[in-house]
Motif scaffolding. Structure first.
Motif, PDB file in Angstrom:
ATOM      1  N   MET A  47       0.838  -1.192   0.000  1.00 27.69           N
ATOM      2  CA  MET A  47       0.000   0.000   0.000  1.00 27.69           C
ATOM      3  C   MET A  47       0.879   1.251   0.000  1.00 27.69           C
ATOM      4  N   GLU A  48       0.546   2.171  -0.875  1.00 28.66           N
ATOM      5  CA  GLU A  48       1.314   3.403  -0.981  1.00 28.66           C
ATOM      6  C   GLU A  48       0.971   4.361   0.149  1.00 28.66           C
ATOM      7  N   ILE A  49       1.951   5.158   0.510  1.00 32.55           N
ATOM      8  CA  ILE A  49       1.757   6.169   1.551  1.00 32.55           C
ATOM      9  C   ILE A  49       0.920   7.306   0.989  1.00 32.55           C
ATOM     10  N   ARG A  50      -0.053   7.743   1.764  1.00 35.48           N
ATOM     11  CA  ARG A  50      -0.846   8.924   1.415  1.00 35.48           C
ATOM     12  C   ARG A  50      -0.345  10.069   2.278  1.00 35.48           C
ATOM     13  N   TRP A  51      -0.196  11.211   1.642  1.00 34.27           N
ATOM     14  CA  TRP A  51       0.338  12.400   2.302  1.00 34.27           C
ATOM     15  C   TRP A  51      -0.719  13.483   2.404  1.00 34.27           C
ATOM     16  N   THR A  52      -0.634  14.269   3.454  1.00 34.41           N
ATOM     17  CA  THR A  52      -1.496  15.428   3.620  1.00 34.41           C
ATOM     18  C   THR A  52      -0.666  16.558   4.218  1.00 34.41           C
ATOM     19  N   VAL A  53      -1.149  17.769   4.114  1.00 35.27           N
ATOM     20  CA  VAL A  53      -0.396  18.904   4.638  1.00 35.27           C
ATOM     21  C   VAL A  53      -0.544  19.006   6.156  1.00 35.27           C
ATOM     22  N   ASN A  54       0.420  19.623   6.776  1.00 33.10           N
ATOM     23  CA  ASN A  54       0.348  19.937   8.197  1.00 33.10           C
ATOM     24  C   ASN A  54      -0.605  21.123   8.332  1.00 33.10           C
ATOM     25  N   ASP A  55      -1.715  20.923   9.035  1.00 28.55           N
ATOM     26  CA  ASP A  55      -2.731  21.985   9.104  1.00 28.55           C
ATOM     27  C   ASP A  55      -2.351  23.124  10.043  1.00 28.55           C
ATOM     28  N   ASN A  56      -1.124  23.125  10.534  1.00 32.65           N
ATOM     29  CA  ASN A  56      -0.615  24.276  11.293  1.00 32.65           C
ATOM     30  C   ASN A  56      -0.039  25.338  10.365  1.00 32.65           C
ATOM     31  N   TYR A  57      -0.170  25.110   9.059  1.00 27.91           N
ATOM     32  CA  TYR A  57       0.300  26.067   8.056  1.00 27.91           C
ATOM     33  C   TYR A  57      -0.789  26.328   7.030  1.00 27.91           C
ATOM     34  N   LEU A  58      -0.887  27.572   6.610  1.00 22.89           N
ATOM     35  CA  LEU A  58      -1.838  27.964   5.567  1.00 22.89           C
ATOM     36  C   LEU A  58      -1.067  28.548   4.400  1.00 22.89           C
ATOM     37  N   LEU A  59      -1.538  28.292   3.209  1.00 25.90           N
ATOM     38  CA  LEU A  59      -0.959  28.884   2.015  1.00 25.90           C
ATOM     39  C   LEU A  59      -1.639  30.220   1.761  1.00 25.90           C
ATOM     40  N   ARG A  60      -0.835  31.251   1.654  1.00 32.09           N
ATOM     41  CA  ARG A  60      -1.343  32.596   1.392  1.00 32.09           C
ATOM     42  C   ARG A  60      -0.525  33.224   0.269  1.00 32.09           C
ATOM     43  N   THR A  61      -1.109  34.203  -0.406  1.00 31.08           N
ATOM     44  CA  THR A  61      -0.388  34.973  -1.403  1.00 31.08           C
ATOM     45  C   THR A  61      -0.084  36.333  -0.796  1.00 31.08           C
ATOM     46  N   ILE A  62       1.191  36.646  -0.719  1.00 32.43           N
ATOM     47  CA  ILE A  62       1.633  37.916  -0.138  1.00 32.43           C
ATOM     48  C   ILE A  62       2.535  38.591  -1.161  1.00 32.43           C
ATOM     49  N   GLY A  63       2.123  39.757  -1.607  1.00 27.95           N
ATOM     50  CA  GLY A  63       2.904  40.478  -2.604  1.00 27.95           C
ATOM     51  C   GLY A  63       3.106  39.678  -3.876  1.00 27.95           C
ATOM     52  N   GLY A  64       2.101  38.886  -4.259  1.00 32.44           N
ATOM     53  CA  GLY A  64       2.184  38.082  -5.471  1.00 32.44           C
ATOM     54  C   GLY A  64       2.994  36.808  -5.314  1.00 32.44           C
ATOM     55  N   GLU A  65       3.444  36.505  -4.099  1.00 32.28           N
ATOM     56  CA  GLU A  65       4.254  35.319  -3.840  1.00 32.28           C
ATOM     57  C   GLU A  65       3.487  34.347  -2.961  1.00 32.28           C
ATOM     58  N   SER A  66       3.587  33.050  -3.268  1.00 31.69           N
ATOM     59  CA  SER A  66       2.948  32.017  -2.454  1.00 31.69           C
ATOM     60  C   SER A  66       3.817  31.740  -1.234  1.00 31.69           C
ATOM     61  N   VAL A  67       3.175  31.814  -0.061  1.00 31.93           N
ATOM     62  CA  VAL A  67       3.902  31.678   1.197  1.00 31.93           C
ATOM     63  C   VAL A  67       3.117  30.783   2.145  1.00 31.93           C
ATOM     64  N   LEU A  68       3.818  29.869   2.827  1.00 29.04           N
ATOM     65  CA  LEU A  68       3.210  29.078   3.897  1.00 29.04           C
ATOM     66  C   LEU A  68       3.393  29.848   5.193  1.00 29.04           C
ATOM     67  N   VAL A  69       2.278  30.103   5.862  1.00 21.79           N
ATOM     68  CA  VAL A  69       2.276  30.903   7.090  1.00 21.79           C
ATOM     69  C   VAL A  69       1.889  30.011   8.257  1.00 21.79           C
ATOM     70  N   GLN A  70       2.676  30.062   9.300  1.00 24.62           N
ATOM     71  CA  GLN A  70       2.416  29.258  10.493  1.00 24.62           C
ATOM     72  C   GLN A  70       1.213  29.821  11.251  1.00 24.62           C
ATOM     73  N   VAL A  71       0.254  28.933  11.582  1.00 19.58           N
ATOM     74  CA  VAL A  71      -0.925  29.344  12.361  1.00 19.58           C
ATOM     75  C   VAL A  71      -1.099  28.473  13.607  1.00 19.58           C
ATOM     76  N   GLY A  72      -0.216  27.513  13.777  1.00 16.83           N
ATOM     77  CA  GLY A  72      -0.246  26.616  14.928  1.00 16.83           C
ATOM     78  C   GLY A  72       1.173  26.284  15.320  1.00 16.83           C
ATOM     79  N   GLU A  73       1.327  25.183  16.027  1.00 16.28           N
ATOM     80  CA  GLU A  73       2.647  24.778  16.495  1.00 16.28           C
ATOM     81  C   GLU A  73       3.539  24.346  15.334  1.00 16.28           C
ATOM     82  N   ALA A  74       4.779  24.819  15.348  1.00 18.31           N
ATOM     83  CA  ALA A  74       5.737  24.430  14.313  1.00 18.31           C
ATOM     84  C   ALA A  74       6.210  23.009  14.569  1.00 18.31           C
TER      85      ALA A  74
END
Length: 97
Positions: free
Chosen positions: A1-28
């Motif tokens: 069985m292959e590994i399924r991956w998901t994102v760490n929900d302590n980070y959100l993807l945001r666009t800041i100044g036209g750049e894609s950035v992961l921003v911490q919203v929980g524990e690192a």
């Protein structure tokens, strides 16, 4: 069985100044990432959103990226493998149980 991956929900993807950035919203997951904003490119943002939607295998991510982007054979697979390896090592991608 292959590994399924998901994102760490302590980070959100945001666009800041036209750049894609992961921003911490929980524990690192790693002290080096505490209060860090992580800049990612267009492909990284595509993959982040892909893994955010549904836990996804590496092969499924490759298929989705090949449908969305044009690159010489094997390049997309190599880059996605590197993305998963790097992001999972620092806790930004996590194995889905």
């Amino acid at each position: 069985m292959e590994i399924r991956w998901t994102v760490n929900d302590n980070y959100l993807l945001r666009t800041i100044g036209g750049e894609s950035v992961l921003v911490q919203v929980g524990e690192a997951p790693d002290p080096k990432l505490e209060n860090a904003m992580i800049s990612i490119n267009e492909t990284g943002a595509f993959l982040w959103n892909l893994f955010l939607g549904t836990p996804t295998t590496e092969d499924e991510a490759v298929q989705a990226a090949e449908a969305a982007f044009s690159a010489p054979e094997g390049v997309i697979k190599t880059h996605i493998h590197a993305f998963i390896k790097a992001f999972s090592e620092i806790g930004l991608l996590i194995k889905e149980d």
